[in-house]
Scaffold this motif. Structure first.
Motif, PDB file in Angstrom:
ATOM      1  N   CYS A 257      63.016  10.894 -10.145  1.00 41.51           N
ATOM      2  CA  CYS A 257      64.274  10.614  -9.445  1.00 41.51           C
ATOM      3  C   CYS A 257      64.603  11.833  -8.573  1.00 41.51           C
ATOM      4  CB  CYS A 257      65.388  10.358 -10.453  1.00 41.51           C
ATOM      5  SG  CYS A 257      67.008  10.146  -9.658  1.00 41.51           S
ATOM      6  N   PRO A 258      64.448  11.711  -7.248  1.00 43.19           N
ATOM      7  CA  PRO A 258      64.656  12.894  -6.396  1.00 43.19           C
ATOM      8  C   PRO A 258      66.079  13.425  -6.457  1.00 43.19           C
ATOM      9  CG  PRO A 258      63.951  10.972  -5.098  1.00 43.19           C
ATOM     10  CD  PRO A 258      64.102  10.507  -6.506  1.00 43.19           C
ATOM     11  N   ASP A 259      67.051  12.562  -6.730  1.00 46.21           N
ATOM     12  CA  ASP A 259      68.438  13.041  -6.793  1.00 46.21           C
ATOM     13  C   ASP A 259      68.664  13.936  -8.014  1.00 46.21           C
ATOM     14  OD1 ASP A 259      70.323  11.826  -4.599  1.00 46.21           O
ATOM     15  OD2 ASP A 259      68.783  10.343  -5.032  1.00 46.21           O
ATOM     16  N   MET A 260      68.112  13.550  -9.148  1.00 43.54           N
ATOM     17  CA  MET A 260      68.268  14.386 -10.348  1.00 43.54           C
ATOM     18  C   MET A 260      67.600  15.740 -10.142  1.00 43.54           C
ATOM     19  SD  MET A 260      69.875  13.099 -12.964  1.00 43.54           S
ATOM     20  CE  MET A 260      70.449  11.539 -13.648  1.00 43.54           C
ATOM     21  N   LYS A 261      66.527  15.743  -9.363  1.00 37.96           N
ATOM     22  CA  LYS A 261      65.780  16.997  -9.164  1.00 37.96           C
ATOM     23  C   LYS A 261      66.478  17.941  -8.186  1.00 37.96           C
ATOM     24  CE  LYS A 261      62.613  15.564 -11.966  1.00 37.96           C
ATOM     25  NZ  LYS A 261      63.247  15.221 -13.247  1.00 37.96           N
ATOM     26  N   LYS A 262      67.583  17.479  -7.561  1.00 44.73           N
ATOM     27  CA  LYS A 262      68.317  18.374  -6.645  1.00 44.73           C
ATOM     28  C   LYS A 262      69.087  19.451  -7.412  1.00 44.73           C
ATOM     29  CE  LYS A 262      69.001  14.911  -3.023  1.00 44.73           C
ATOM     30  NZ  LYS A 262      69.940  13.932  -2.463  1.00 44.73           N
ATOM     31  N   LEU A 263      69.388  19.205  -8.685  1.00 39.75           N
ATOM     32  CA  LEU A 263      70.143  20.188  -9.465  1.00 39.75           C
ATOM     33  C   LEU A 263      69.272  21.432  -9.649  1.00 39.75           C
ATOM     34  CD1 LEU A 263      73.004  19.492 -10.442  1.00 39.75           C
ATOM     35  CD2 LEU A 263      71.673  17.428 -10.147  1.00 39.75           C
ATOM     36  N   SER A 264      69.865  22.619  -9.533  1.00 38.66           N
ATOM     37  CA  SER A 264      69.086  23.849  -9.668  1.00 38.66           C
ATOM     38  C   SER A 264      69.959  24.950 -10.268  1.00 38.66           C
ATOM     39  CB  SER A 264      68.584  24.302  -8.298  1.00 38.66           C
ATOM     40  OG  SER A 264      69.691  24.725  -7.521  1.00 38.66           O
ATOM     41  N   LEU A 265      69.307  25.998 -10.778  1.00 41.89           N
ATOM     42  CA  LEU A 265      70.063  27.129 -11.343  1.00 41.89           C
ATOM     43  C   LEU A 265      70.893  27.802 -10.256  1.00 41.89           C
ATOM     44  CD1 LEU A 265      67.559  28.842 -13.833  1.00 41.89           C
ATOM     45  CD2 LEU A 265      69.308  27.116 -14.288  1.00 41.89           C
ATOM     46  N   GLU A 266      70.332  27.911  -9.041  1.00 44.13           N
ATOM     47  CA  GLU A 266      71.072  28.551  -7.938  1.00 44.13           C
ATOM     48  C   GLU A 266      72.363  27.775  -7.670  1.00 44.13           C
ATOM     49  OE1 GLU A 266      67.850  27.968  -7.854  1.00 44.13           O
ATOM     50  OE2 GLU A 266      66.932  29.921  -7.470  1.00 44.13           O
ATOM     51  N   ALA A 267      72.243  26.446  -7.610  1.00 40.56           N
ATOM     52  CA  ALA A 267      73.428  25.620  -7.317  1.00 40.56           C
ATOM     53  C   ALA A 267      74.467  25.755  -8.438  1.00 40.56           C
ATOM     54  CB  ALA A 267      73.019  24.168  -7.130  1.00 40.56           C
ATOM     55  N   ILE A 268      74.014  25.870  -9.678  1.00 40.40           N
ATOM     56  CA  ILE A 268      74.952  26.011 -10.809  1.00 40.40           C
ATOM     57  C   ILE A 268      75.664  27.362 -10.701  1.00 40.40           C
ATOM     58  CG2 ILE A 268      75.137  26.240 -13.325  1.00 40.40           C
ATOM     59  CD1 ILE A 268      72.674  24.354 -13.519  1.00 40.40           C
ATOM     60  N   ARG A 269      74.897  28.409 -10.405  1.00 41.61           N
ATOM     61  CA  ARG A 269      75.504  29.744 -10.266  1.00 41.61           C
ATOM     62  C   ARG A 269      76.551  29.748  -9.148  1.00 41.61           C
ATOM     63  NH1 ARG A 269      72.640  33.993  -7.763  1.00 41.61           N
ATOM     64  NH2 ARG A 269      72.398  32.401  -6.130  1.00 41.61           N
ATOM     65  N   ASP A 270      76.169  29.177  -7.994  1.00 44.08           N
ATOM     66  CA  ASP A 270      77.091  29.175  -6.847  1.00 44.08           C
ATOM     67  C   ASP A 270      78.358  28.385  -7.175  1.00 44.08           C
ATOM     68  OD1 ASP A 270      75.172  30.622  -5.596  1.00 44.08           O
ATOM     69  OD2 ASP A 270      74.470  29.004  -4.282  1.00 44.08           O
ATOM     70  N   SER A 271      78.164  27.289  -7.892  1.00 41.07           N
ATOM     71  CA  SER A 271      79.288  26.428  -8.239  1.00 41.07           C
ATOM     72  C   SER A 271      80.252  27.162  -9.176  1.00 41.07           C
ATOM     73  CB  SER A 271      78.715  25.167  -8.891  1.00 41.07           C
ATOM     74  OG  SER A 271      79.696  24.257  -9.149  1.00 41.07           O
ATOM     75  N   LEU A 272      79.699  27.854 -10.168  1.00 39.83           N
ATOM     76  CA  LEU A 272      80.553  28.598 -11.106  1.00 39.83           C
ATOM     77  C   LEU A 272      81.234  29.777 -10.417  1.00 39.83           C
ATOM     78  CD1 LEU A 272      78.395  28.546 -14.346  1.00 39.83           C
ATOM     79  CD2 LEU A 272      80.798  27.888 -14.218  1.00 39.83           C
ATOM     80  N   ARG A 273      80.542  30.388  -9.446  1.00 46.54           N
ATOM     81  CA  ARG A 273      81.139  31.513  -8.712  1.00 46.54           C
ATOM     82  C   ARG A 273      82.346  31.061  -7.898  1.00 46.54           C
ATOM     83  NH1 ARG A 273      76.313  34.506  -5.506  1.00 46.54           N
ATOM     84  NH2 ARG A 273      75.714  36.046  -7.062  1.00 46.54           N
ATOM     85  N   SER A 274      82.192  29.903  -7.222  1.00 48.49           N
ATOM     86  CA  SER A 274      83.226  29.481  -6.263  1.00 48.49           C
ATOM     87  C   SER A 274      84.180  28.430  -6.815  1.00 48.49           C
ATOM     88  CB  SER A 274      82.541  28.904  -5.016  1.00 48.49           C
ATOM     89  OG  SER A 274      81.792  27.756  -5.398  1.00 48.49           O
ATOM     90  N   ASN A 275      83.875  27.927  -8.045  1.00 43.52           N
ATOM     91  CA  ASN A 275      84.671  26.837  -8.634  1.00 43.52           C
ATOM     92  C   ASN A 275      84.677  25.606  -7.731  1.00 43.52           C
ATOM     93  OD1 ASN A 275      85.623  26.848 -11.201  1.00 43.52           O
ATOM     94  ND2 ASN A 275      87.722  27.411 -10.670  1.00 43.52           N
ATOM     95  N   THR A 276      83.632  25.382  -6.999  1.00 45.36           N
ATOM     96  CA  THR A 276      83.446  24.191  -6.144  1.00 45.36           C
ATOM     97  C   THR A 276      81.968  23.801  -6.232  1.00 45.36           C
ATOM     98  OG1 THR A 276      82.822  25.466  -4.184  1.00 45.36           O
ATOM     99  CG2 THR A 276      85.169  24.946  -4.423  1.00 45.36           C
TER     100      THR A 276
END
Ligand code: 13P
Ligand code: SF4
Length: 299
Positions: A257-276
């Motif tokens: 599933c290409p959509d599930m594979k879009k999740l990444s550690l970088e995206a999680i870090r950025d999301s937690l940093r910016s709360n978005t």
């Protein structure tokens, strides 16, 4: 600091819980507080007291977490990770169906947008679809949406006619009888487990059709030692740990599933940093979409 350490420190700082679906990339599953199927993740979202939920999965799953935990901030690190099947139906088309079929009970697979859920009577996941449909009085006509395969498989199993919306999961729908026969020929002693989003002719070849969580539990508790896995390949990561002694064979080509594979550690870090990016839903949609999900969870 490594990326992993940074995420753990930010997660601690924000008192966040990280939920991940069984199809997420391996490193995302490894850092999650909880991994599971859609039903298990909904249950976690409903009971968490965490002020921030980082939801690693596709959008409808993160929306479900927001609906069940409206006071939490729900972060969806990759906002364009969607489920194509959820986009195959919308609220307007459901309202039109309801108007022309006022007697029908509308059963929606949880793979739907919040707006669609707001229009239906009850939700289900692949783990409980059979139980949900079986709970509806026999004389009540049913529209099952949006997955025609899950609907057809349940209808056949329960011998219960239902109207089926013509949606499907492109990843599971593409699995062919030839793919399964080739895997069975290569591994004649293996049991074949598939996801009920597969077409009925694939389910007919399976020993069992199970949700991702059901498949993990079945294999971990099995006396048998060999399994052909008829679902998205992300599930193999968890199985390689929890069912380390078993021989597991993916189909060829492995469903991804290409959509599930879009999740990444970088995206999680950025999301937690910016709360978005945060999942935002109107109070009206939350209230309406919550009812069919709660009806499901109550059963
Ligand atoms: P599960 O509920 O079995 O995890 O399935 C969700 C899904 O999207 C399968 O494609
Ligand atoms: Fe949607 Fe299919 Fe991906 Fe599941 S595997 S999220 S149903 S596209």
């Amino acid at each position: 600091m490594t990326l992993r350490e940074e995420i753990l420190s930010l997660k601690n700082e924000r008192k966040a819980i990280l939920l991940a679906h069984n199809y997420c990339p391996d490193d995302v599953q490894e850092i999650a507080d909880f991994t599971g199927d859609s039903l298990q993740l909904s249950i976690q979202a409903a009971k968490t007291k965490a002020p921030v939920i980082v939801f690693c999965g596709v959008r409808f799953m993160a929306e479900t977490a927001k609906i069940l935990s409206p006071d939490s901030i729900v972060l969806h690190p990759v906002p364009d990770a969607g489920c194509p099947m959820a986009e195959m139906v919308n609220a307007e088309r459901i309202r039109a169906f309801r108007q022309s079929h006022p007697d029908h009970m509308l059963v929606a697979y949880v793979n739907t947008t919040a707006e669609t859920k707001a229009e239906v009577d009850i939700c289900c996941t692949s783990a409980n679809a059979e139980r949900i449909v079986a709970s509806i009085p026999a004389d009540r006509p049913i529209l099952f949406l949006p997955d025609r395969n899950l609907g057809a498989n349940i209808s056949q199993k329960l011998n219960r006619p239902m109207e089926l919306w013509p949606g499907f999961c492109p990843i599971h729908d593409r699995i062919t009888v030839e793919d399964v026969k080739a895997a069975k020929a290569a591994h004649p002693h293996a049991r074949f487990l598939c996801h009920p989003e597969c077409r009925p002719e694939i389910v007919a070849l399976a020993d069992e059709a199970l949700s991702t969580g059901g498949m993990i539990a079945r294999i971990c508790n099995a006396e048998e030692s060999e399994f052909i896995i008829g679902t998205e390949s992300g599930i193999l990561h968890r199985l390689s740990i929890d069912a380390a002694g078993k021989k597991l064979y993916p189909l060829a080509p492995p469903p991804v599933c290409p959509d599930m594979k879009k999740l990444s550690l970088e995206a999680i870090r950025d999301s937690l940093r910016s709360n978005t990016p945060e999942i935002k839903l109107s109070a009206d949609i939350i209230e309406k979409a919550r009812k069919p999900i709660e009806r499901m969870l109550a059963l």
